[in-house]
Design a protein around this motif. Sequence first.
Motif, PDB file in Angstrom:
ATOM      1  N   PRO A 231       0.690  -1.342  -0.213  1.00 35.91           N
ATOM      2  CA  PRO A 231       0.268  -0.248  -0.211  1.00 35.91           C
ATOM      3  C   PRO A 231       0.701   1.279  -0.035  1.00 35.91           C
ATOM      4  O   PRO A 231       1.140   1.732   0.984  1.00 35.91           O
ATOM      5  CB  PRO A 231      -1.200  -0.209   1.343  1.00 35.91           C
ATOM      6  N   SER A 232       1.136   1.610  -1.099  1.00 31.23           N
ATOM      7  CA  SER A 232       2.130   2.857  -1.241  1.00 31.23           C
ATOM      8  C   SER A 232       1.732   3.060  -2.381  1.00 31.23           C
ATOM      9  O   SER A 232       1.289   2.553  -3.746  1.00 31.23           O
ATOM     10  CB  SER A 232       3.771   2.621  -0.139  1.00 31.23           C
ATOM     11  N   ARG A 233       3.218   4.454  -2.945  1.00 26.03           N
ATOM     12  CA  ARG A 233       3.170   4.718  -4.198  1.00 26.03           C
ATOM     13  C   ARG A 233       4.193   4.157  -5.262  1.00 26.03           C
ATOM     14  O   ARG A 233       3.660   3.797  -6.581  1.00 26.03           O
ATOM     15  CB  ARG A 233       4.197   6.347  -4.386  1.00 26.03           C
ATOM     16  N   PHE A 234       4.685   2.384  -4.357  1.00 21.51           N
ATOM     17  CA  PHE A 234       5.139   1.846  -5.284  1.00 21.51           C
ATOM     18  C   PHE A 234       4.114   0.994  -5.735  1.00 21.51           C
ATOM     19  O   PHE A 234       4.293   0.431  -7.763  1.00 21.51           O
ATOM     20  CB  PHE A 234       6.269   0.950  -4.059  1.00 21.51           C
ATOM     21  N   MET A 235       2.749   0.575  -5.315  1.00 21.93           N
ATOM     22  CA  MET A 235       1.927   0.248  -6.080  1.00 21.93           C
ATOM     23  C   MET A 235       1.227   0.388  -7.078  1.00 21.93           C
ATOM     24  O   MET A 235       0.904   0.084  -8.380  1.00 21.93           O
ATOM     25  CB  MET A 235       0.684  -0.063  -5.465  1.00 21.93           C
ATOM     26  N   LYS A 236       1.374   1.827  -7.338  1.00 14.41           N
ATOM     27  CA  LYS A 236       0.942   2.749  -8.684  1.00 14.41           C
ATOM     28  C   LYS A 236       2.130   2.349  -9.487  1.00 14.41           C
ATOM     29  O   LYS A 236       1.724   2.775 -11.038  1.00 14.41           O
ATOM     30  CB  LYS A 236       1.183   4.166  -8.009  1.00 14.41           C
ATOM     31  N   LEU A 237       2.932   2.448  -9.131  1.00 10.37           N
ATOM     32  CA  LEU A 237       3.509   2.466 -10.521  1.00 10.37           C
ATOM     33  C   LEU A 237       4.584   0.622 -10.922  1.00 10.37           C
ATOM     34  O   LEU A 237       4.033   0.791 -12.189  1.00 10.37           O
ATOM     35  CB  LEU A 237       5.249   2.326  -9.931  1.00 10.37           C
ATOM     36  N   LEU A 238       3.842   0.324 -10.175  1.00 12.08           N
ATOM     37  CA  LEU A 238       3.961  -1.484 -10.774  1.00 12.08           C
ATOM     38  C   LEU A 238       2.276  -1.519 -11.664  1.00 12.08           C
ATOM     39  O   LEU A 238       2.842  -2.408 -12.453  1.00 12.08           O
ATOM     40  CB  LEU A 238       3.591  -2.873  -9.706  1.00 12.08           C
ATOM     41  N   ILE A 239       1.230  -1.220 -10.899  1.00 11.93           N
ATOM     42  CA  ILE A 239       0.116  -1.078 -11.727  1.00 11.93           C
ATOM     43  C   ILE A 239       0.670  -0.198 -13.500  1.00 11.93           C
ATOM     44  O   ILE A 239       0.416  -0.696 -14.470  1.00 11.93           O
ATOM     45  CB  ILE A 239      -0.523   0.246 -10.948  1.00 11.93           C
ATOM     46  N   GLU A 240       1.008   0.768 -13.350  1.00 13.20           N
ATOM     47  CA  GLU A 240       1.313   1.324 -14.140  1.00 13.20           C
ATOM     48  C   GLU A 240       2.441   1.098 -14.779  1.00 13.20           C
ATOM     49  O   GLU A 240       2.079   1.074 -16.908  1.00 13.20           O
ATOM     50  CB  GLU A 240       2.006   3.148 -13.820  1.00 13.20           C
ATOM     51  N   ALA A 241       3.438   0.243 -14.453  1.00 10.48           N
ATOM     52  CA  ALA A 241       4.634  -0.290 -15.698  1.00 10.48           C
ATOM     53  C   ALA A 241       3.452  -1.798 -16.403  1.00 10.48           C
ATOM     54  O   ALA A 241       3.710  -1.932 -17.845  1.00 10.48           O
ATOM     55  CB  ALA A 241       5.671  -0.836 -14.253  1.00 10.48           C
ATOM     56  N   LEU A 242       2.669  -2.627 -15.651  1.00 10.99           N
ATOM     57  CA  LEU A 242       2.641  -3.577 -16.244  1.00 10.99           C
ATOM     58  C   LEU A 242       0.915  -3.533 -17.120  1.00 10.99           C
ATOM     59  O   LEU A 242       1.158  -4.460 -17.989  1.00 10.99           O
ATOM     60  CB  LEU A 242       1.520  -4.824 -15.341  1.00 10.99           C
ATOM     61  N   THR A 243       0.119  -2.213 -16.570  1.00  9.62           N
ATOM     62  CA  THR A 243      -0.858  -2.244 -17.865  1.00  9.62           C
ATOM     63  C   THR A 243       0.268  -1.607 -18.843  1.00  9.62           C
ATOM     64  O   THR A 243      -0.732  -1.773 -19.992  1.00  9.62           O
ATOM     65  CB  THR A 243      -1.708  -1.588 -16.953  1.00  9.62           C
ATOM     66  N   TYR A 244       1.272  -0.654 -18.847  1.00 14.03           N
ATOM     67  CA  TYR A 244       1.131  -0.072 -19.738  1.00 14.03           C
ATOM     68  C   TYR A 244       2.020  -1.281 -20.708  1.00 14.03           C
ATOM     69  O   TYR A 244       1.763  -1.190 -21.651  1.00 14.03           O
ATOM     70  CB  TYR A 244       2.536   0.851 -19.038  1.00 14.03           C
ATOM     71  N   GLY A 245       2.875  -2.284 -20.455  1.00 21.36           N
ATOM     72  CA  GLY A 245       3.871  -3.070 -21.381  1.00 21.36           C
ATOM     73  C   GLY A 245       3.087  -3.981 -21.474  1.00 21.36           C
ATOM     74  O   GLY A 245       2.901  -4.780 -22.969  1.00 21.36           O
ATOM     75  N   ASN A 246       1.725  -4.023 -21.247  1.00 23.67           N
ATOM     76  CA  ASN A 246       0.287  -4.934 -21.709  1.00 23.67           C
ATOM     77  C   ASN A 246      -0.624  -4.295 -23.085  1.00 23.67           C
ATOM     78  O   ASN A 246      -0.918  -5.161 -23.583  1.00 23.67           O
ATOM     79  CB  ASN A 246      -0.544  -5.461 -21.280  1.00 23.67           C
ATOM     80  N   ALA A 247      -0.647  -2.912 -22.900  1.00 22.49           N
ATOM     81  CA  ALA A 247      -1.808  -2.410 -23.912  1.00 22.49           C
ATOM     82  C   ALA A 247      -0.576  -2.620 -24.873  1.00 22.49           C
ATOM     83  O   ALA A 247      -0.345  -2.066 -25.558  1.00 22.49           O
ATOM     84  CB  ALA A 247      -1.726  -0.736 -23.330  1.00 22.49           C
ATOM     85  N   ASP A 248      -2.366  -2.478 -25.723  1.00 20.32           N
ATOM     86  CA  ASP A 248      -2.039  -2.255 -27.483  1.00 20.32           C
ATOM     87  C   ASP A 248      -2.088  -0.382 -27.451  1.00 20.32           C
ATOM     88  O   ASP A 248      -1.106  -0.238 -28.359  1.00 20.32           O
ATOM     89  CB  ASP A 248      -2.464  -2.906 -28.282  1.00 20.32           C
ATOM     90  N   LYS A 249      -2.816   0.020 -26.841  1.00 22.37           N
ATOM     91  CA  LYS A 249      -2.817   0.913 -27.663  1.00 22.37           C
ATOM     92  C   LYS A 249      -3.462   2.229 -25.475  1.00 22.37           C
ATOM     93  O   LYS A 249      -3.055   1.560 -24.547  1.00 22.37           O
ATOM     94  CB  LYS A 249      -4.164   1.595 -28.099  1.00 22.37           C
ATOM     95  N   SER A 250      -3.540   3.642 -26.034  1.00 21.12           N
ATOM     96  CA  SER A 250      -3.967   4.503 -24.521  1.00 21.12           C
ATOM     97  C   SER A 250      -5.168   4.174 -24.393  1.00 21.12           C
ATOM     98  O   SER A 250      -5.336   4.114 -23.329  1.00 21.12           O
ATOM     99  CB  SER A 250      -3.950   5.848 -25.083  1.00 21.12           C
TER     100      SER A 250
END
Length: 291
Positions: free
Chosen positions: A142-161
């Motif tokens: 429960p910290s800003r690091f979880m937000k970074l993890l979410i952003e990294a994994l979702t951005y890496g998987n997504a095909d478009k914005s």
Amino acid sequence: MPFANVNGTTLHYEVTGPASGKPIVFIHPPLLTLETFAYQKEQLSKYFRVITFDIRGHGGSACTDQELTYSLIAADITHLLDHLNIESAYVCGYSTGGTVALEAMIRFPSRFRGGIIVSGMSELTDLYNLSRVWLAIRLARPSRFMKLLIEALTYGNADKSTTYQKLKERATHDSEQNVKSYFEQSMHYSCTNRLSTIQQPVLLIYGLEDRAFHPYAQQIHSQLPHSSLYFIKDAKHQIPFKSAPRMNDLIQLWLDSLDEPNAAREKLDLAIARRLNPSKYGPMNTEIPLL
């Protein structure tokens, strides 16, 4: 938004497609949700009964105090099938979800007609991916690091914005503890020595550019009694998002081919490869299919 109270928890799920279609249950990896299979639902639900759900502590499903083991997730799936009055189904898992799919077929063989493993593994042994999981476990708090993890994994998987925004929005509801527990399973789980017990047909789909996972593809293929292995040209790990049409066409053709049980599997696999890549495969080509 339908929910099922099963196996001591509440699961958010969606079912699309004809009731008479072959049922396929899709399993997402840690941090992501049933939105992982939006493109599969869109295309495959024209022919099959597509079942997607959020694993405990992910998306709209309730979190749990239990250790989120692959075995527990597999049991949840069978209870969800009971809830839907489905005796047996095909199971499709992406990445870590593919490992869960293997566990489900091993533990509950009568409930699954076959499996589809996309960029999956029976155990995680390479240092690169082990280090990535190790880092994810430490960021899942429960910290800003979880937000970074979410952003990294979702951005890496997504095909478009738009895909990225949808994945990110859904992942913000994930339970840090359950995400961490799901990731932790990869550090010590192995079903490699039990793969030979899986008697159902299994389709294996990997990206040609996902070279770190090629040994896992060959490992599973060599141990399964009845498997078909395909590599998708120019594809990396994120096949459900970035190579969806090829993945979906392959699943459709493979499932249809199972209606010919007396035909040789190798000939059927090459016939599918020729359908999807006619310029590469001639009558005498016996390579592992490249799509």
